[in-house]
Scaffold this active site. Structure first.
Site, PDB file in Angstrom:
ATOM      1  CE1 TYR A  15      33.685  42.290  40.142  1.00  0.00           C
ATOM      2  CE2 TYR A  15      35.303  42.882  41.039  1.00  0.00           C
ATOM      3  CZ  TYR A  15      34.671  42.703  40.118  1.00  0.00           C
ATOM      4  OH  TYR A  15      35.648  40.772  39.667  1.00  0.00           O
ATOM      5  CG  ASP A  35      26.226  51.485  48.271  1.00  0.00           C
ATOM      6  OD1 ASP A  35      26.451  50.423  47.598  1.00  0.00           O
ATOM      7  OD2 ASP A  35      26.736  52.177  47.467  1.00  0.00           O
ATOM      8  CG  LEU A  37      22.538  54.031  45.830  1.00  0.00           C
ATOM      9  CD1 LEU A  37      20.485  54.384  45.453  1.00  0.00           C
ATOM     10  CD2 LEU A  37      22.526  52.106  45.624  1.00  0.00           C
ATOM     11  N   GLY A  40      27.807  52.649  43.604  1.00  0.00           N
ATOM     12  CA  GLY A  40      27.020  51.264  43.235  1.00  0.00           C
ATOM     13  C   GLY A  40      26.196  51.101  42.682  1.00  0.00           C
ATOM     14  CB  ALA A  76      31.854  51.505  51.693  1.00  0.00           C
ATOM     15  CE1 TYR A 143      41.244  52.313  47.975  1.00  0.00           C
ATOM     16  CE2 TYR A 143      43.318  50.440  46.877  1.00  0.00           C
ATOM     17  CZ  TYR A 143      42.238  50.844  47.546  1.00  0.00           C
ATOM     18  OH  TYR A 143      41.149  49.779  47.568  1.00  0.00           O
ATOM     19  CE  LYS A 147      39.363  50.310  51.088  1.00  0.00           C
ATOM     20  NZ  LYS A 147      38.798  49.926  51.928  1.00  0.00           N
ATOM     21  CG  HIS A 187      39.687  47.655  37.647  1.00  0.00           C
ATOM     22  ND1 HIS A 187      38.089  48.244  38.060  1.00  0.00           N
ATOM     23  CD2 HIS A 187      40.720  47.665  38.750  1.00  0.00           C
ATOM     24  CE1 HIS A 187      38.794  48.652  39.372  1.00  0.00           C
ATOM     25  NE2 HIS A 187      40.132  48.325  39.798  1.00  0.00           N
TER      26      HIS A 187
HETATM   27  N1  UFG Z   1      47.001  47.804  32.899  1.00  0.00           N
HETATM   28  C1  UFG Z   1      47.027  47.849  30.656  1.00  0.00           C
HETATM   29  N2  UFG Z   1      46.563  48.808  30.592  1.00  0.00           N
HETATM   30  C2  UFG Z   1      45.227  48.913  30.392  1.00  0.00           C
HETATM   31  C3  UFG Z   1      44.437  49.123  32.350  1.00  0.00           C
HETATM   32  C4  UFG Z   1      45.958  48.212  33.339  1.00  0.00           C
HETATM   33  O1  UFG Z   1      48.279  47.981  31.101  1.00  0.00           O
HETATM   34  O2  UFG Z   1      44.130  50.238  30.234  1.00  0.00           O
HETATM   35  C5  UFG Z   1      47.838  46.780  33.720  1.00  0.00           C
HETATM   36  C6  UFG Z   1      47.756  48.117  34.614  1.00  0.00           C
HETATM   37  O3  UFG Z   1      49.334  48.211  34.590  1.00  0.00           O
HETATM   38  C7  UFG Z   1      48.194  46.771  35.579  1.00  0.00           C
HETATM   39  C8  UFG Z   1      47.487  45.889  35.026  1.00  0.00           C
HETATM   40  O4  UFG Z   1      46.954  45.999  33.925  1.00  0.00           O
HETATM   41  O5  UFG Z   1      49.335  46.103  35.950  1.00  0.00           O
HETATM   42  C9  UFG Z   1      45.822  46.052  35.730  1.00  0.00           C
HETATM   43  O6  UFG Z   1      45.672  47.251  35.843  1.00  0.00           O
HETATM   44  P1  UFG Z   1      44.395  47.751  37.163  1.00  0.00           P
HETATM   45  O7  UFG Z   1      44.208  49.102  37.121  1.00  0.00           O
HETATM   46  O8  UFG Z   1      43.009  46.362  36.421  1.00  0.00           O
HETATM   47  O9  UFG Z   1      44.247  47.082  38.288  1.00  0.00           O
HETATM   48  P2  UFG Z   1      45.923  47.869  39.397  1.00  0.00           P
HETATM   49  O10 UFG Z   1      47.110  46.445  39.553  1.00  0.00           O
HETATM   50  O11 UFG Z   1      45.986  48.686  38.830  1.00  0.00           O
HETATM   51  O12 UFG Z   1      45.107  47.582  41.231  1.00  0.00           O
HETATM   52  C10 UFG Z   1      44.221  46.808  41.838  1.00  0.00           C
HETATM   53  C11 UFG Z   1      42.820  47.489  41.919  1.00  0.00           C
HETATM   54  C12 UFG Z   1      43.708  48.556  43.380  1.00  0.00           C
HETATM   55  C13 UFG Z   1      44.748  48.176  44.455  1.00  0.00           C
HETATM   56  C14 UFG Z   1      45.537  47.210  43.137  1.00  0.00           C
HETATM   57  C15 UFG Z   1      46.382  46.061  44.454  1.00  0.00           C
HETATM   58  O13 UFG Z   1      42.085  47.756  41.320  1.00  0.00           O
HETATM   59  O14 UFG Z   1      42.347  49.143  43.783  1.00  0.00           O
HETATM   60  O15 UFG Z   1      45.121  46.409  42.106  1.00  0.00           O
HETATM   61  O16 UFG Z   1      47.222  45.456  44.040  1.00  0.00           O
HETATM   62  F1  UFG Z   1      45.125  48.283  44.591  1.00  0.00           F
END
Ligand code: UFG
Length: 325
Positions: A15, A35, A37, A40, A76, A143, A147, A187
């Site tokens: 992404y 990559d 894949l 990816g 990656a 995770y 990192k 996400h």
């Molecule tokens: N959320 C919902 N419903 C869903 C999915 C997400 O309410 O179906 C909420 C989550 O609780 C969170 C927000 O939306 O409050 C964002 O959630 P994401 O899953 O999109 O992202 P995260 O904040 O959990 O995680 C992201 C990255 C991680 C990273 C993290 C650090 O995906 O890799 O940010 O900030 F570690």
């Protein structure tokens, strides 16, 4: 400054990496993508870059990809918090061991700069927002641990390394040609778009009873192209002789889940949603202090949540089934 620079981009079919490759090629860099894949997508790799299909843990593939490299951008990685809790060894293997393999080859090749995709997840759960880079790193999931360990590997290397700690990456190439295509998608913004377009029944809000202004979790969403801009600035700084450093990449502005639902509602259409249980491991609030990146890199994000949603929608509209569609 990057014109003609030979850059190795790992994860350049993923992404954020694929957006970086596009921008770096536009700037005239000579890009090699490494990559596997595994997550990816081959069609995401810009045709001007040379793609080597291989794993960062495979010394032969890395040696081939590293030939003549001035700098490395290391995207990656495995990057799902929930998966990391279930399979922590894989996260150590890919994210830590993979970075070590790459660093060894980079040292042998004499690279001048290295940029690591790191994460806000290296800080842990109880860090007060806005989060500065000086906060202790106490990751609360494998995770984030992997990192933080990858950062430590690179901090000991012979070349300057910059750690870019992303907050919530989102958005897409505005023309809809590149975007987010994860299986499974976890996400928030792509899930909201899928719910708004009927590709899924509804969006479950993970907790509406948090101690936040509207009861839902608050995050700092950053456009993928703003993230890429920060990589360019970090590379240029190191190639000009500057030090490596750690930078938070966020806007400094927090948005709640409900605000994201509203933004998608305005751009795409109403998002059917239901309030559900909290997701284990979710901190209520993660917002960056973007001060150091502004001061030292001259970086501040220029695309707001409306632009993020507009571009994510442009991608989704033209690729409703992702790269396969
Ligand atoms: N959320 C919902 N419903 C869903 C999915 C997400 O309410 O179906 C909420 C989550 O609780 C969170 C927000 O939306 O409050 C964002 O959630 P994401 O899953 O999109 O992202 P995260 O904040 O959990 O995680 C992201 C990255 C991680 C990273 C993290 C650090 O995906 O890799 O940010 O900030 F570690």
């Amino acid at each position: 400054m990057l014109r003609g620079a030979r850059l190795l981009v790992t994860g350049g079919a993923g992404y954020i990496g694929s957006h970086a490759v596009r921008v770096l090629c536009d700037l005239g860099a000579d890009v090699v993508v490494l990559d596997s894949l595994y997550t990816g997508h081959r069609p995401a790799v810009d045709g001007r870059a040379r793609l080597i299909v291989g794993d960062v843990r495979d010394p032969a593939a890395v040696t081939e990809a590293m030939v003549g490299a001035d700098a490395v951008l290391h995207f990656a990685a495995l990057a799902l918090v929930g998966e990391s809790v279930r399979e922590p060894e894989r996260y150590v293997d890919v994210n830590v061991h993979g970075t070590r393999c790459l660093a060894q080859e980079a040292e042998a090749a004499g690279v001048k700069a290295f940029v690591l995709s790191s994460t806000a997840a290296t800080y842990g759960e109880d860090v007060p927002s806005p989060i500065t880079e000086d906060q202790p790193q106490r990751p609360c999931n494998p995770y984030g641990e992997s990192k933080a360990a990858a950062e430590a590997v690179l901090a000991a290397a012979a070349f300057p390394a910059t750690f870019l700690r992303y907050f919530n990456a989102a958005g897409a190439m505005p023309d809809g040609s590149l975007g987010e295509d994860h299986t499974p998608e976890t996400h928030l913004i792509p899930l909201c778009i899928q719910a708004a377009t009927g590709q899924r029944d509804q969006l479950t809000v993970f907790g509406a009873d948090w101690d936040t202004p509207d009861g839902t979790c608050v995050r700092d969403y950053v456009h993928v192209l703003d993230l890429v801009d920060a990589h360019v600035l970090a590379l240029e700084r190191m190639l000009a002789g500057g030090d490596g450093a750690a930078f938070n990449l966020g806007s400094g502005v927090g948005r709640s889940v409900r605000q994201v639902l509203d933004a998608v509602g305005s751009e795409v259409g109403p998002v059917p949603s239901v309030d559900g249980a909290r997701r284990p491991g979710d901190p209520p609030m993660l917002v960056a202090s973007a001060e150091r990146a502004r001061r030292e890199l001259g970086w501040s994000p220029t695309r707001d949540l409306a632009a993020i949603v507009r571009d994510a929608w442009a991608w989704h509209r033209s690729h409703p089934a992702g790269y396969a569609g």
